[in-house]
Write a protein that holds these residues in place. Structure first.
Motif, PDB file in Angstrom:
ATOM      1  N   GLY A   1      38.063  46.944  46.589  1.00 49.27           N
ATOM      2  CA  GLY A   1      39.568  47.442  47.088  1.00 49.27           C
ATOM      3  C   GLY A   1      40.379  46.417  46.253  1.00 49.27           C
ATOM      4  N   ALA A   2      39.603  45.233  45.886  1.00 48.15           N
ATOM      5  CA  ALA A   2      40.569  44.324  45.185  1.00 48.15           C
ATOM      6  C   ALA A   2      40.825  44.762  43.700  1.00 48.15           C
ATOM      7  N   PHE A   3      39.946  45.500  43.157  1.00 49.51           N
ATOM      8  CA  PHE A   3      40.099  45.799  41.910  1.00 49.51           C
ATOM      9  C   PHE A   3      40.958  47.001  41.805  1.00 49.51           C
ATOM     10  N   PHE A   4      40.902  48.002  42.669  1.00 48.83           N
ATOM     11  CA  PHE A   4      41.675  49.120  42.434  1.00 48.83           C
ATOM     12  C   PHE A   4      43.280  48.970  43.121  1.00 48.83           C
ATOM     13  N   GLY A   5      43.025  47.975  44.226  1.00 45.11           N
ATOM     14  CA  GLY A   5      44.462  47.950  44.956  1.00 45.11           C
ATOM     15  C   GLY A   5      45.738  47.414  44.044  1.00 45.11           C
ATOM     16  N   PRO A   6      45.448  46.353  43.382  1.00 47.46           N
ATOM     17  CA  PRO A   6      46.700  45.859  42.388  1.00 47.46           C
ATOM     18  C   PRO A   6      47.017  46.975  41.350  1.00 47.46           C
ATOM     19  N   THR A   7      45.871  47.601  40.842  1.00 48.35           N
ATOM     20  CA  THR A   7      46.416  48.567  39.823  1.00 48.35           C
ATOM     21  C   THR A   7      47.179  49.702  40.469  1.00 48.35           C
ATOM     22  N   LEU A   8      46.732  50.088  41.541  1.00 45.96           N
ATOM     23  CA  LEU A   8      47.220  51.404  42.437  1.00 45.96           C
ATOM     24  C   LEU A   8      48.767  50.923  42.596  1.00 45.96           C
ATOM     25  N   PHE A   9      48.941  49.623  42.962  1.00 50.33           N
ATOM     26  CA  PHE A   9      50.310  49.561  43.474  1.00 50.33           C
ATOM     27  C   PHE A   9      51.080  49.033  42.225  1.00 50.33           C
ATOM     28  N   GLY A  10      50.531  48.595  41.175  1.00 53.58           N
ATOM     29  CA  GLY A  10      51.197  48.446  39.823  1.00 53.58           C
ATOM     30  C   GLY A  10      51.734  49.672  39.096  1.00 53.58           C
TER      31      GLY A  10
ATOM     32  N   ALA B   1      49.256  47.670  34.248  1.00 54.50           N
ATOM     33  CA  ALA B   1      48.262  46.895  33.223  1.00 54.50           C
ATOM     34  C   ALA B   1      48.252  45.292  34.005  1.00 54.50           C
ATOM     35  N   ILE B   2      49.401  44.886  34.342  1.00 53.65           N
ATOM     36  CA  ILE B   2      49.294  43.548  35.243  1.00 53.65           C
ATOM     37  C   ILE B   2      48.439  43.599  36.351  1.00 53.65           C
ATOM     38  N   GLY B   3      48.503  44.841  37.128  1.00 55.04           N
ATOM     39  CA  GLY B   3      47.739  44.933  38.233  1.00 55.04           C
ATOM     40  C   GLY B   3      46.390  45.050  38.006  1.00 55.04           C
ATOM     41  N   PHE B   4      45.993  45.709  36.909  1.00 55.74           N
ATOM     42  CA  PHE B   4      44.588  45.949  36.382  1.00 55.74           C
ATOM     43  C   PHE B   4      44.048  44.730  36.096  1.00 55.74           C
ATOM     44  N   LEU B   5      44.716  43.945  35.243  1.00 55.17           N
ATOM     45  CA  LEU B   5      44.339  42.427  34.924  1.00 55.17           C
ATOM     46  C   LEU B   5      43.777  41.708  36.223  1.00 55.17           C
ATOM     47  N   ILE B   6      44.567  41.679  37.030  1.00 54.66           N
ATOM     48  CA  ILE B   6      44.580  40.868  38.402  1.00 54.66           C
ATOM     49  C   ILE B   6      43.287  41.585  39.131  1.00 54.66           C
TER      50      ILE B   6
ATOM     51  N   PHE C   1      40.813  43.306  37.560  1.00 59.08           N
ATOM     52  CA  PHE C   1      39.559  43.074  36.840  1.00 59.08           C
ATOM     53  C   PHE C   1      39.152  41.603  37.058  1.00 59.08           C
ATOM     54  N   ALA C   2      39.827  40.632  37.036  1.00 62.32           N
ATOM     55  CA  ALA C   2      39.405  39.363  37.491  1.00 62.32           C
ATOM     56  C   ALA C   2      38.614  39.141  38.735  1.00 62.32           C
ATOM     57  N   GLN C   3      39.042  40.045  39.571  1.00 65.77           N
ATOM     58  CA  GLN C   3      38.320  40.048  40.860  1.00 65.77           C
ATOM     59  C   GLN C   3      36.975  40.565  40.853  1.00 65.77           C
ATOM     60  N   LEU C   4      36.809  41.708  40.067  1.00 66.06           N
ATOM     61  CA  LEU C   4      35.738  42.543  39.773  1.00 66.06           C
ATOM     62  C   LEU C   4      34.643  41.607  38.860  1.00 66.06           C
TER      63      LEU C   4
ATOM     64  N   THR D   1      46.686  42.879  22.589  1.00 67.20           N
ATOM     65  CA  THR D   1      47.507  41.985  23.646  1.00 67.20           C
ATOM     66  C   THR D   1      46.537  42.194  24.864  1.00 67.20           C
ATOM     67  N   LEU D   2      46.379  43.287  25.367  1.00 67.22           N
ATOM     68  CA  LEU D   2      45.816  43.656  26.645  1.00 67.22           C
ATOM     69  C   LEU D   2      44.274  43.489  26.402  1.00 67.22           C
ATOM     70  N   PHE D   3      43.575  43.639  25.181  1.00 66.90           N
ATOM     71  CA  PHE D   3      42.152  43.204  25.219  1.00 66.90           C
ATOM     72  C   PHE D   3      42.147  41.772  25.327  1.00 66.90           C
ATOM     73  N   LEU D   4      43.005  40.905  24.478  1.00 66.58           N
ATOM     74  CA  LEU D   4      43.112  39.496  24.757  1.00 66.58           C
ATOM     75  C   LEU D   4      42.977  38.848  26.013  1.00 66.58           C
ATOM     76  N   LEU D   5      44.119  39.717  26.708  1.00 62.68           N
ATOM     77  CA  LEU D   5      44.508  39.142  28.258  1.00 62.68           C
ATOM     78  C   LEU D   5      43.296  39.475  29.058  1.00 62.68           C
ATOM     79  N   ALA D   6      42.737  40.569  28.875  1.00 66.78           N
ATOM     80  CA  ALA D   6      41.679  41.061  29.719  1.00 66.78           C
ATOM     81  C   ALA D   6      40.485  40.139  29.545  1.00 66.78           C
ATOM     82  N   THR D   7      40.146  39.697  28.168  1.00 66.38           N
ATOM     83  CA  THR D   7      39.137  38.798  28.031  1.00 66.38           C
ATOM     84  C   THR D   7      39.481  37.355  28.589  1.00 66.38           C
ATOM     85  N   ALA D   8      40.519  37.034  28.436  1.00 65.11           N
ATOM     86  CA  ALA D   8      40.557  35.498  29.119  1.00 65.11           C
ATOM     87  C   ALA D   8      40.819  35.868  30.704  1.00 65.11           C
ATOM     88  N   ILE D   9      41.259  36.712  31.206  1.00 68.16           N
ATOM     89  CA  ILE D   9      41.330  36.738  32.432  1.00 68.16           C
ATOM     90  C   ILE D   9      40.031  37.104  33.005  1.00 68.16           C
TER      91      ILE D   9
END
Lengths: 392, 57
Positions: free
Chosen positions: A152-161, A263-268, A270-273, A321-329
């Protein structure tokens, strides 16, 4: 309700507790995305944005020890129901507050943030507590709860984003209310345990029960005299501080450089996952690196990976940018996953080996929720239950 | 655990506000570096303190 030979906890009960957990915990994450987005619509002042975001944790701070004691006295389920009702109503009030003049809307939003924050937190704490009481703290059930919550933590922020990007404030907050309402339904479906029935029957609600007791706080704060406890608490504070950046100005900064809310929701998420994998790595790593050093190194990395965010946004194509952000997060999530079980394990051992920790100080605070947490979060046995200890 | 909860919530509450103040002074981009550097120094100091006090033994 029928029991099966393998599962002596009925699946309906399990589903209700998992549901309460997932809908309350994901709401915590969803709010870390939506509230900064709302704040930058209201004001340009960084201080006010920080105040709006931070205020969500104020009442939770004030009631963090008392809330656990309240559950002990009045019954976990009853407290959960009360807060779950508030959690359902609060999201609908945010868009109404926006109808007020900005100078009035901001204080009202701050108040609503406090109320909504403590409501989500208390339902989440209660879900953890009941997973210990009703499910008797069994690793299998806590493991399932952790998996479902992470999902849920993975999909929730993406869905609401996505909702924020494509619908608007009203519909996004309405869906947040519906989300919490499903959580309330799950809480209502949790059966009363025999122990809790007695508590509820014998203990009517009194004003004295609702007022925080200073003794609860003093006994807890005495533990800071133990060096290992002080170390882990301070390290945890640094880690949470970095997470505080992620849940406030990380969102603000990315939104200002035209990264979509989805995309921000996905990053958040993704970090949870990735944090799940990190929790599983904690145990093997702790055999190689001393748990204390492992904790410090992991927390160090969680700080570095969030601090370099502006460096990663340098005008490259969006996908880069998204790739770099996803790698860092992702790396940050991994280190978070490693550090959390370590913190709880080291803290648990330090307290258990000291006579002070056996006193009333630890027991009264958040007795209900720290029991399953401490049982499940030893890295040598199981790293899985650790993310759920965010409020523990 | 109750103590941990309290300190965690205190941090959750304070960090966005502190970072907001820092962002007002240094700008939003620089605030990441200022807060990050402060947290990094804290964690290094904690590590050194822990070694000095032999907490890890």
């Amino acid at each position: 309700m029928n029991d099966t030979p393998r599962d002596d906890i009925p699946w309906q009960t399990q589903a209700a507790i998992y549901g309460a957990g997932v809908f309350s915990f994901t709401m915590v994450l969803i709010s870390t995305l939506i509230m900064p987005l709302l704040a930058i619509r209201l004001t340009d002042s960084a201080f006010l944005i920080g105040l709006i975001v931070g205020s969500r944790y104020f009442l939770t701070l004030v009631l963090s020890i008392h809330g656990g004691a309240l559950m002990d006295r009045l019954g976990t389920r009853r407290i959960m129901i009360a807060f779950a009702v508030i959690a359902v109503v609060a999201p609908f009030l945010f868009p109404l507050a926006l109808l007020l003049p900005v100078a009035t809307a901001i204080p009202v939003i701050i108040l609503l943030q406090m109320v909504a924050g403590v409501s989500d937190a208390m339902v989440w704490v209660g879900a953890q507590a009941l997973s210990g009481h009703v499910m008797k703290g069994r690793r299998r059930y806590v493991g399932r709860m952790t998996s479902i919550v992470r999902f849920g933590a993975f999909f929730g922020p993406t869905l609401f984003g996505l909702m924020w990007d494509h619908t608007g404030i009203w519909l996004t907050f309405a869906l947040m209310g519906v989300w919490s309402a499903i959580g309330l339904y799950c809480v209502l479906k949790i059966p009363r345990s025999s122990e809790e029935s007695e508590i509820v029957h014998d203990a009517p609600v009194r004003l004295a029960d609702l007022v925080p007791r200073i003794a609860d706080y003093l006994s807890a704060f005495r533990l800071i005299a133990i060096p290992a406890v002080a170390l882990i608490l301070l390290v945890t504070m640094v880690r949470i501080g970095a997470t505080g950046v992620q849940s406030s100005f990380y969102v603000v900064f990315l939104k200002e450089v035209e990264i979509s809310a989805a995309a921000i929701g996905f990053l958040i998420g993704f970090a949870q996952l990735i944090a799940s994998g990190g929790s599983l790595l904690a145990s093997p790593l702790a055999r190689v690196v001393h748990p204390h050093w492992l904790t410090i190194c992991a927390v160090f990395m969680t700080v570095v990976t969030i601090s370099i965010t502006p460096v990663l946004v340098f005008g490259a194509p969006v996908w880069v940018t998204l790739f770099l952000l996803a790698t860092a997060i992702g790396l940050r999530g991994l280190c978070l996953g490693i550090s959390q079980p370590m913190e709880i394990s080291v803290l648990g051992r330090a307290v258990a080996s000291t006579e002070q920790g056996k006193g009333a100080g630890l027991r009264t605070g958040v007795k209900n929720n720290c029991q399953p947490a401490s049982k499940q979060c030893r890295p040598s046995s199981d790293g899985c239950g650790c993310r759920i200890c965010r409020y523990s | 655990m109750g103590l941990r909860v309290t300190l965690n919530q205190m941090t959750w509450f304070a960090v966005p506000i502190v970072m907001g103040v820092v962002a007002e002074i240094f700008g939003r981009e620089l605030s990441f570096y200022v807060v990050g550097l402060t947290a990094t120094v804290m964690i290094v100091v904690l590590g050194l303190w822990a070694s000095w006090r032999n907490i890890f033994m």
